[in-house]
Motif scaffolding. Structure first.
Motif, mmCIF file in Angstrom:
data_model
loop_
_atom_site.group_PDB
_atom_site.id
_atom_site.type_symbol
_atom_site.label_atom_id
_atom_site.label_comp_id
_atom_site.label_asym_id
_atom_site.label_seq_id
_atom_site.Cartn_x
_atom_site.Cartn_y
_atom_site.Cartn_z
ATOM 1 N N ALA A 111 -5.276 -20.893 -103.564
ATOM 2 C CA ALA A 111 -4.752 -19.616 -103.074
ATOM 3 C C ALA A 111 -5.879 -18.713 -102.594
ATOM 4 O O ALA A 111 -5.788 -18.103 -101.524
ATOM 5 C CB ALA A 111 -3.941 -18.935 -104.175
ATOM 6 N N GLN A 112 -6.936 -18.620 -103.383
ATOM 7 C CA GLN A 112 -8.085 -17.809 -102.969
ATOM 8 C C GLN A 112 -8.690 -18.325 -101.671
ATOM 9 O O GLN A 112 -9.052 -17.542 -100.789
ATOM 10 C CB GLN A 112 -9.144 -17.799 -104.068
ATOM 11 C CG GLN A 112 -8.960 -16.731 -105.115
ATOM 12 C CD GLN A 112 -10.227 -16.462 -105.905
ATOM 13 O OE1 GLN A 112 -11.191 -17.226 -105.880
ATOM 14 N NE2 GLN A 112 -10.232 -15.357 -106.639
ATOM 15 N N ALA A 113 -8.785 -19.645 -101.545
ATOM 16 C CA ALA A 113 -9.351 -20.246 -100.332
ATOM 17 C C ALA A 113 -8.508 -19.925 -99.105
ATOM 18 O O ALA A 113 -9.019 -19.900 -97.976
ATOM 19 C CB ALA A 113 -9.466 -21.760 -100.508
ATOM 20 N N ALA A 114 -7.221 -19.669 -99.331
ATOM 21 C CA ALA A 114 -6.320 -19.300 -98.234
ATOM 22 C C ALA A 114 -6.371 -17.808 -97.928
ATOM 23 O O ALA A 114 -5.595 -17.308 -97.109
ATOM 24 C CB ALA A 114 -4.891 -19.717 -98.579
ATOM 25 N N GLY A 115 -7.274 -17.091 -98.609
ATOM 26 C CA GLY A 115 -7.428 -15.663 -98.359
ATOM 27 C C GLY A 115 -6.500 -14.777 -99.158
ATOM 28 O O GLY A 115 -6.330 -13.595 -98.839
ATOM 29 N N ILE A 116 -5.902 -15.324 -100.203
ATOM 30 C CA ILE A 116 -4.953 -14.578 -101.024
ATOM 31 C C ILE A 116 -5.680 -13.986 -102.233
ATOM 32 O O ILE A 116 -6.452 -14.680 -102.901
ATOM 33 C CB ILE A 116 -3.810 -15.498 -101.492
ATOM 34 C CG1 ILE A 116 -3.018 -16.020 -100.281
ATOM 35 C CG2 ILE A 116 -2.884 -14.783 -102.468
ATOM 36 C CD1 ILE A 116 -2.031 -17.123 -100.626
ATOM 37 N N VAL A 117 -5.426 -12.728 -102.509
ATOM 38 C CA VAL A 117 -5.971 -12.092 -103.720
ATOM 39 C C VAL A 117 -5.212 -12.645 -104.929
ATOM 40 O O VAL A 117 -3.979 -12.666 -104.939
ATOM 41 C CB VAL A 117 -5.814 -10.562 -103.650
ATOM 42 C CG1 VAL A 117 -6.110 -9.921 -105.005
ATOM 43 C CG2 VAL A 117 -6.725 -9.988 -102.576
ATOM 44 N N VAL A 118 -5.944 -13.113 -105.937
ATOM 45 C CA VAL A 118 -5.324 -13.652 -107.150
ATOM 46 C C VAL A 118 -5.728 -12.793 -108.347
ATOM 47 O O VAL A 118 -6.920 -12.577 -108.584
ATOM 48 C CB VAL A 118 -5.722 -15.120 -107.397
ATOM 49 C CG1 VAL A 118 -5.060 -15.641 -108.672
ATOM 50 C CG2 VAL A 118 -5.329 -15.997 -106.204
ATOM 51 N N ILE A 119 -4.729 -12.306 -109.069
ATOM 52 C CA ILE A 119 -4.951 -11.521 -110.283
ATOM 53 C C ILE A 119 -4.282 -12.259 -111.440
ATOM 54 O O ILE A 119 -3.112 -12.605 -111.383
ATOM 55 C CB ILE A 119 -4.357 -10.107 -110.169
ATOM 56 C CG1 ILE A 119 -4.899 -9.366 -108.932
ATOM 57 C CG2 ILE A 119 -4.625 -9.313 -111.450
ATOM 58 C CD1 ILE A 119 -6.365 -9.030 -108.993
ATOM 59 N N ASN A 120 -5.034 -12.484 -112.510
ATOM 60 C CA ASN A 120 -4.570 -13.197 -113.695
ATOM 61 C C ASN A 120 -4.121 -12.184 -114.756
ATOM 62 O O ASN A 120 -4.876 -11.280 -115.110
ATOM 63 C CB ASN A 120 -5.730 -14.051 -114.212
ATOM 64 C CG ASN A 120 -5.486 -14.763 -115.523
ATOM 65 O OD1 ASN A 120 -6.442 -15.144 -116.195
ATOM 66 N ND2 ASN A 120 -4.247 -14.986 -115.908
ATOM 67 N N ILE A 121 -2.878 -12.320 -115.245
ATOM 68 C CA ILE A 121 -2.384 -11.430 -116.299
ATOM 69 C C ILE A 121 -1.917 -12.248 -117.504
ATOM 70 O O ILE A 121 -1.729 -13.459 -117.406
ATOM 71 C CB ILE A 121 -1.236 -10.523 -115.815
ATOM 72 C CG1 ILE A 121 -0.014 -11.368 -115.390
ATOM 73 C CG2 ILE A 121 -1.685 -9.610 -114.691
ATOM 74 C CD1 ILE A 121 1.249 -10.549 -115.137
ATOM 75 N N ASP A 122 -1.733 -11.586 -118.629
ATOM 76 C CA ASP A 122 -1.097 -12.127 -119.839
ATOM 77 C C ASP A 122 -1.919 -13.213 -120.528
ATOM 78 O O ASP A 122 -2.394 -13.024 -121.632
ATOM 79 C CB ASP A 122 0.313 -12.642 -119.510
ATOM 80 C CG ASP A 122 1.016 -13.226 -120.721
ATOM 81 O OD1 ASP A 122 1.089 -12.519 -121.750
ATOM 82 O OD2 ASP A 122 1.489 -14.376 -120.655
ATOM 83 N N ASN A 123 -2.054 -14.366 -119.897
ATOM 84 C CA ASN A 123 -2.757 -15.504 -120.487
ATOM 85 C C ASN A 123 -3.974 -15.817 -119.626
ATOM 86 O O ASN A 123 -3.843 -16.196 -118.463
ATOM 87 C CB ASN A 123 -1.830 -16.724 -120.560
ATOM 88 C CG ASN A 123 -2.525 -17.950 -121.117
ATOM 89 O OD1 ASN A 123 -3.383 -17.842 -121.997
ATOM 90 N ND2 ASN A 123 -2.187 -19.113 -120.590
ATOM 91 N N LYS A 124 -5.157 -15.664 -120.197
ATOM 92 C CA LYS A 124 -6.389 -15.765 -119.423
ATOM 93 C C LYS A 124 -6.697 -17.203 -119.012
ATOM 94 O O LYS A 124 -6.570 -18.129 -119.809
ATOM 95 C CB LYS A 124 -7.550 -15.201 -120.240
ATOM 96 C CG LYS A 124 -8.805 -14.915 -119.431
ATOM 97 C CD LYS A 124 -9.816 -14.158 -120.275
ATOM 98 C CE LYS A 124 -11.027 -13.741 -119.458
ATOM 99 N NZ LYS A 124 -12.001 -12.980 -120.272
ATOM 100 N N LEU A 125 -7.102 -17.375 -117.757
ATOM 101 C CA LEU A 125 -7.539 -18.681 -117.284
ATOM 102 C C LEU A 125 -8.835 -19.073 -117.989
ATOM 103 O O LEU A 125 -9.645 -18.227 -118.353
ATOM 104 C CB LEU A 125 -7.741 -18.650 -115.767
ATOM 105 C CG LEU A 125 -6.462 -18.485 -114.940
ATOM 106 C CD1 LEU A 125 -6.792 -18.118 -113.497
ATOM 107 C CD2 LEU A 125 -5.601 -19.749 -114.990
ATOM 108 N N ASP A 126 -9.030 -20.370 -118.166
ATOM 109 C CA ASP A 126 -10.152 -20.897 -118.945
ATOM 110 C C ASP A 126 -11.497 -20.565 -118.281
ATOM 111 O O ASP A 126 -11.741 -20.927 -117.126
ATOM 112 C CB ASP A 126 -9.997 -22.410 -119.103
ATOM 113 C CG ASP A 126 -11.022 -22.982 -120.046
ATOM 114 O OD1 ASP A 126 -12.091 -23.413 -119.571
ATOM 115 O OD2 ASP A 126 -10.769 -23.011 -121.270
ATOM 116 N N ALA A 127 -12.367 -19.889 -119.021
ATOM 117 C CA ALA A 127 -13.650 -19.441 -118.475
ATOM 118 C C ALA A 127 -14.541 -20.610 -118.064
ATOM 119 O O ALA A 127 -15.231 -20.545 -117.036
ATOM 120 C CB ALA A 127 -14.366 -18.563 -119.500
#
Length: 315
Positions: A111-127
């Motif tokens: 999604a980011q590579a397609a130019g889309i802003v991605v915001i992660n909420i609630d459950n954090k993506l693995d660092a």
């Protein structure tokens, strides 16, 4: 017929304008933001969706909202599919509460590579997975360990050192499940409690009911069950009732869903944690709008958690 140079240039200009008109994709008048949640069968995520919808209606001139969720907590494949669909629809931002902290990283990267802003909420993506992919996705949400510790400390005040307690965990690969388990352990160890079991019930009421029922047989001296979400607390309460032990075993939860509010009033649940689910998606949406406007890569933003006991439900 031979065209004059002036007529030729005029025709060429018209052709170029015509082609440009055919090839120009219409740009949306306002950004489209996709909210991608976990199970809408869980009251917490239905509350999240309702909060986001109310916010969009109050700010309808600013953005459009596309809200989606899965049928159950474990349907990671469906959540990946939803994100892929949002990429295909060329939304401007995706606000996601991932079902799995690792498995959703790859599609968020696409999604980011397609130019889309991605915001992660609630459950954090693995660092670690984010670092491996050299990926930066901001997290907007609560400190789950802190919230779970608050509930655990409230429970500890009702017990005595050495009492047996059990933990019902969420999905083990989910970061928020790991953090809530750690917060429960922090409180129980500090108070000298004996954690005799810690196992996953996958966030689900039915699974929690089965696990709790087995625990009540296996651990007859059990004094409390710490549940990593309220859906599992509902299952634990039902198992305690069925075993004829109502009032003998304390239960705490996490999420402050409406179904648990009555159980707090009745004393069947000792405490839960409000991470303000109705506002959690709103925080993410507002951050996405901010990022789109300022063209910046935002940092993580911590949101509040509050302990909820029977005292708060009496109002």
């Amino acid at each position: 017929m031979k065209l004059s140079p002036l007529l030729k240039s005029g025709c060429l200009a018209l052709a170029i304008l015509s082609l440009a008109g055919c090839n120009t994709s219409p740009q949306p008048a306002k950004p489209r933001i996709a909210l991608v949640m976990k199970s809408l069968a869980n009251e917490f995520f239905k509350t999240m969706q309702d909060g986001a919808t109310a916010h969009q209606q109050a700010h309808s001139a600013e953005y459009e909202l596309i809200a989606n969720g899965t049928k159950d907590e474990l349907d990671v494949a469906r959540q990946v599919e939803i994100v892929e669909q949002m990429i295909a629809r060329q939304v401007q931002a995706i606000v996601i509460a991932p079902a799995d902290s690792k498995a959703l990283v790859a599609v968020c990267q696409r999604a980011q590579a397609a130019g889309i802003v991605v915001i992660n909420i609630d459950n954090k993506l693995d660092a670690a997975v984010l670092a491996e992919r050299n990926l930066r996705i901001p997290f907007v949400g609560p400190d789950n360990r802190k919230g779970a510790r608050l509930a655990g400390e409230a429970l500890a005040r009702q017990l005595k050192p050495g009492d047996q307690v059990a933990i019902l965990e969420g999905v083990p690969t989910a970061f928020n499940a790991q953090r809530r388990k750690a917060g429960f352990e922090d409180a129980m160890k500090a108070a000298g409690m004996n954690i005799v079991s810690s196992q996953s019930a996958s966030w689900e009421t039915a699974k929690a009911n089965q696990v709790a029922a087995a625990l009540l047989v296996e651990k007859p001296e059990l004094k409390a069950i710490l549940c990593a979400n309220d859906s599992m607390a509902l299952g634990a309460v039902a198992a305690i009732r069925a075993a004829g032990k109502a009032g003998q075993i304390r239960v705490i939860g996490f999420d402050d869903i409406q179904a648990v509010r009555q159980l707090l009033k009745d004393g069947q649940v000792l405490a839960t944690v409000d991470q303000h689910g109705d506002q959690l998606a709103v925080y993410g949406i507002e951050y996405a709008l901010e990022s789109l406007k300022n063209k910046t890569s935002p940092a993580d933003r911590e949101t509040k958690v509050d302990l909820i006991t029977s005292e708060q439900t009496k109002n």
